[in-house]
Design a protein around this motif. Structure first.
Motif, mmCIF file in Angstrom:
data_model
loop_
_atom_site.group_PDB
_atom_site.id
_atom_site.type_symbol
_atom_site.label_atom_id
_atom_site.label_comp_id
_atom_site.label_asym_id
_atom_site.label_seq_id
_atom_site.Cartn_x
_atom_site.Cartn_y
_atom_site.Cartn_z
ATOM 1 N N TYR A 32 13.428 -26.515 0.765
ATOM 2 C CA TYR A 32 14.785 -26.696 1.271
ATOM 3 C C TYR A 32 14.619 -27.351 2.627
ATOM 4 O O TYR A 32 13.688 -27.035 3.353
ATOM 5 N N GLY A 33 15.536 -28.255 2.981
ATOM 6 C CA GLY A 33 15.369 -28.888 4.278
ATOM 7 C C GLY A 33 16.606 -29.598 4.759
ATOM 8 O O GLY A 33 17.672 -29.543 4.148
ATOM 9 N N THR A 34 16.413 -30.287 5.879
ATOM 10 C CA THR A 34 17.495 -31.016 6.514
ATOM 11 C C THR A 34 16.945 -32.227 7.246
ATOM 12 O O THR A 34 15.791 -32.225 7.677
ATOM 13 N N ASP A 35 17.757 -33.232 7.362
ATOM 14 C CA ASP A 35 17.424 -34.406 8.168
ATOM 15 C C ASP A 35 17.951 -34.192 9.584
ATOM 16 O O ASP A 35 18.943 -33.488 9.784
ATOM 17 N N ALA A 36 17.330 -34.800 10.543
ATOM 18 C CA ALA A 36 17.848 -34.918 11.915
ATOM 19 C C ALA A 36 18.246 -33.582 12.549
ATOM 20 O O ALA A 36 19.291 -33.477 13.172
ATOM 21 N N ALA A 39 19.756 -27.986 11.070
ATOM 22 C CA ALA A 39 19.490 -26.687 10.441
ATOM 23 C C ALA A 39 20.727 -25.800 10.411
ATOM 24 O O ALA A 39 20.998 -25.136 9.412
ATOM 25 N N GLU A 40 21.494 -25.768 11.471
ATOM 26 C CA GLU A 40 22.686 -24.910 11.494
ATOM 27 C C GLU A 40 23.721 -25.396 10.482
ATOM 28 O O GLU A 40 24.297 -24.605 9.742
ATOM 29 N N PHE A 41 23.939 -26.694 10.435
ATOM 30 C CA PHE A 41 24.891 -27.281 9.495
ATOM 31 C C PHE A 41 24.486 -26.980 8.054
ATOM 32 O O PHE A 41 25.325 -26.763 7.193
ATOM 33 N N LYS A 66 26.336 -48.024 -5.259
ATOM 34 C CA LYS A 66 27.443 -47.097 -5.536
ATOM 35 C C LYS A 66 27.213 -45.768 -4.821
ATOM 36 O O LYS A 66 28.147 -45.201 -4.256
ATOM 37 N N LEU A 67 25.985 -45.285 -4.831
ATOM 38 C CA LEU A 67 25.662 -44.048 -4.120
ATOM 39 C C LEU A 67 26.013 -44.193 -2.639
ATOM 40 O O LEU A 67 26.661 -43.329 -2.057
ATOM 41 N N HIS A 68 25.611 -45.292 -2.053
ATOM 42 C CA HIS A 68 25.852 -45.551 -0.629
ATOM 43 C C HIS A 68 27.331 -45.733 -0.312
ATOM 44 O O HIS A 68 27.835 -45.197 0.673
ATOM 45 N N ASP A 69 28.040 -46.470 -1.158
ATOM 46 C CA ASP A 69 29.428 -46.841 -0.865
ATOM 47 C C ASP A 69 30.459 -45.775 -1.247
ATOM 48 O O ASP A 69 31.524 -45.707 -0.635
ATOM 49 N N GLN A 70 30.161 -44.938 -2.237
ATOM 50 C CA GLN A 70 31.196 -44.058 -2.769
ATOM 51 C C GLN A 70 30.924 -42.560 -2.642
ATOM 52 O O GLN A 70 31.775 -41.752 -3.004
ATOM 53 N N PHE A 71 29.760 -42.170 -2.139
ATOM 54 C CA PHE A 71 29.426 -40.749 -2.073
ATOM 55 C C PHE A 71 28.921 -40.369 -0.685
ATOM 56 O O PHE A 71 28.385 -41.200 0.037
ATOM 57 N N ASP A 72 29.096 -39.094 -0.342
ATOM 58 C CA ASP A 72 28.605 -38.573 0.929
ATOM 59 C C ASP A 72 27.113 -38.297 0.822
ATOM 60 O O ASP A 72 26.663 -37.625 -0.108
ATOM 61 N N TYR A 73 26.376 -38.788 1.789
ATOM 62 C CA TYR A 73 24.933 -38.553 1.857
ATOM 63 C C TYR A 73 24.709 -37.587 3.015
ATOM 64 O O TYR A 73 24.606 -37.979 4.168
ATOM 65 N N LEU A 74 24.711 -36.298 2.698
ATOM 66 C CA LEU A 74 24.613 -35.267 3.725
ATOM 67 C C LEU A 74 23.152 -34.931 4.018
ATOM 68 O O LEU A 74 22.271 -35.166 3.190
ATOM 69 N N PRO A 75 22.891 -34.351 5.196
ATOM 70 C CA PRO A 75 21.506 -34.118 5.621
ATOM 71 C C PRO A 75 20.809 -32.942 4.935
ATOM 72 O O PRO A 75 19.603 -32.786 5.070
#
Length: 121
Positions: A32-36, A39-41, A66-75
């Motif tokens: 499990y992890g996070t970008d940037a 961790a709290e988010f 489509k992934l980039h333009d239409q979906f949220d890329y969360l950390p």
């Protein structure tokens, strides 16, 4: 002629039907992890194997654009190993309802419009 048309339609529809051999089978969750440093988010984002399997059953394969333009890329992400047609693959699912499947040098992008319940939404 009519029989040939029926055979052609049968072949065409069988090619577009979901193939059980291409089913993603989640073998393990490795991290499990996070970008940037988010961790709290991301503290509440976790998936078990059943939820990861459900994601790939509900999600659709999409292009990177489509992934980039239409979906949220969360950390927030969960990563693990899967098997498809006896091939070992790596996978990643992100909190925004997106995912990647990496089998050898091939990368597939996945997105899910109706996976909110999997992610606690």
């Amino acid at each position: 002629m009519k029989n040939q048309l029926l055979v052609y339609l049968f072949i065409l529809t069988s090619c577009s039907a979901p193939n059980k051999l291409n089913t993603v089978n989640i073998d393990e969750i490795s991290s499990y992890g996070t970008d940037a440093n988010q961790a709290e988010f991301c503290s509440d984002f976790q998936l078990n194997k059943e939820q990861a399997n459900s994601f790939f059953q509900k999600a659709k394969q999409v292009s990177f654009k489509k992934l980039h333009d239409q979906f949220d890329y969360l950390p927030c992400f969960v990563r693990g190993k899967a098997t498809i047609k006896n091939e070992s693959c790596d996978w990643e699912i992100r909190a925004g309802g997106t995912g990647e499947l990496i089998c050898g040098s091939k990368v597939q992008y996945w997105a899910c419009d109706n996976c909110n319940l999997l992610f606690g939404g």
